[in-house]
Design a protein around this motif. Structure first.
Motif: not given
Length: 471
Positions: A136-146
């Motif tokens: 499974v690949f998880y496309g994770c947005p907005a890491e910079e704002t945690l």
């Protein structure tokens, strides 16, 4: 199923992956607004037969791409958000592509692309063998704002994983074994009464006064928290004009500490200070909880699988031109910042690494006891399933993250790190899918260190992804 199949797919498709990474670098997008970046990765994955669910956890640019069936089930985390104000050309001097525009100062154009490539390489091996197993690949947005992974974790998307893998660009290729700070991110808005500041200040109640009193209270609070705890803040709204008593003012606070429990204690204290400031100024205060995350816990078993694959893959194949450009970029970084960035490097390696412009060879993990004062929402995943991550040397030695020098590197020689990291991730995923004993050992370690029921989301039930917060 063969690991050679995994590595061969990456080699044969390296140019495709680099093209995607370049596209994302050329169209940098801020957190929760990564429409083109997410679309590029989804297009790549769907074209290779992955089933993609978009818009997960209430975030349009968050997605989950799945291939296979049965267990083990291994997840690869990917990120693709950029940073504000870091637009930069591929040059060794500060020169924005777009003045004030965003740029990939953390290398997430490489990050997400390599993870997606790794997932596809594993899919090729699964399809060839017909063996049971799911990637499974998880496309994770907005890491910079945690934000991304914390809201995805609350939605339960990681709950059925046997293990999770991820990486991050950096100046050394090594597994990350140290911990990180847990965090709460909260905005406090004070509501008062507007009045003419010169003519009738007695009829006003200053929301800005409340903000300043709150911040003063936090300064006195610092003396009575642990040495490793951190509180920092910025006033995002302090009023419009000096001759008007501000009726509304907002301050944004971060609360960090080595463990989640301490963050929660300090956050409650922070709330008390906010209420006290409101009482002192006869104003009212409201709170907006943006996000919160845990402290990272590396799984030793999964980390060792990553380290074995880093050695197997070998160094990133930089050439003379890459070393030369990296040296030009490094020359623009002050010596004290380089030394600070290498402060955790073991003494026996320091001199060798410090003199280089690039260090492409894998470095044995060395930071087991290191506590970084930064935060990552990879940590939340690490409290849900056995998790490991590594850095890869796609930046000049000593170059600080979130800098224009790193943006330039990520659009140039850093692209050679895509194949390296895709192979490491894919090889480690392959090993986990084909060695049930390793997966069982990772789970046993996880249960002993954390426990299957330990994770509780830091997010209040009414918290929503902060689409208006992009810094």
């Amino acid at each position: 199923m063969s690991k050679e199949t995994v590595f061969e797919w990456v080699d044969e498709n390296e140019s495709r992956l680099v093209d995607v990474a370049e596209r994302i670098w050329e169209t940098p997008e801020l957190g929760l607004h990564e429409e083109q970046s997410a679309a590029a990765l989804i297009e790549l994955l769907e074209g290779e037969g992955f089933e993609v669910e978009s818009g997960v956890a209430g975030m349009p640019t968050a997605f989950v791409a799945t291939y296979g069936e049965g267990g083990p089930k291994v997840g690869i985390l990917g990120e693709y958000d950029a940073l504000p104000g870091l637009s930069q050309k591929v040059e060794a001097e500060r020169d924005p592509v777009e003045e004030g525009g965003p740029g990939h100062g953390c290398g997430h154009n490489l990050f997400g692309t390599a993870g997606a490539g790794a997932a596809i390489a594993v899919k090729e091996a699964l399809g060839e063998s017909g063996d049971s197993g799911t990637v499974v690949f998880y496309g994770c947005p907005a890491e910079e704002t945690l934000v991304g992974k914390t809201y995805m974790a609350r939605a339960g998307v990681f709950d059925d994983l046997d293990a999770a893998l991820t990486w991050h660009p950096g100046d050394l290729s090594t597994p990350r074994m140290g911990s990180s700070n847990a965090l709460d991110s909260i905005m406090f808005t004070f509501h008062g009464e507007a009045a003419h500041a010169g003519g009738s200040p007695d009829s006003g109640r200053s929301a800005l006064d409340a903000v300043e009193l709150m911040n003063t209270g936090v300064e006195y609070m610092r003396e009575h928290v642990s040495d490793d705890a951190r509180m920092h803040y910025v006033i995002t709204n302090g009023g419009e004009a000096p001759n008007v008593v501000p009726a509304e003012a907002t301050v944004w606070h971060y609360v960090r500490a080595p463990e989640r429990e301490e963050v929660e204690r300090n956050t409650e204290w922070l709330r008390d200070i906010a209420e006290a400031a409101a009482l002192m100024t006869q104003t009212e205060v409201s709170e907006r909880f943006l996000t919160g995350c845990y402290d990272y816990r590396a799984n030793d078993v999964v980390s060792d699988v990553i380290w074995q694959n880093m050695q197997e893959v070998g160094p990133i194949p930089y050439d003379d031109a890459d070393y030369e450009f990296a040296a030009d970029l490094k020359a623009t970084v002050p010596d004290d910042r380089i030394e600070s960035g290498l402060s955790n490097v073991p003494e026996e390696l320091y001199d060798e690494i410090r003199e280089k412009s690039l260090h492409p060879d894998p470095v044995e993990p060395f930071d087991h006891d290191h506590q970084t004062h930064g935060s990552t929402e990879v940590a939340d995943v690490s409290w849900i399933t056995p998790t490991a991550q590594f850095t890869a040397a796609t930046w000049p030695v000593g170059a600080p993250g979130h800098s224009w020098q790193v943006v330039a590197a990520n659009g140039d020689f850093g692209l050679k790190g895509v194949a390296f990291t895709a192979k490491v991730l894919a090889g480690a995923t392959y090993d986990l899918l084909t060695t049930p004993k390793t997966v069982a050992a990772a789970r046993e370690e996880f249960d002993e260190e954390i426990g299957s029921d330990a994770y509780e989301t830091p997010l209040p039930e009414d918290a929503e992804p902060p689409f208006d917060v992009t810094t």
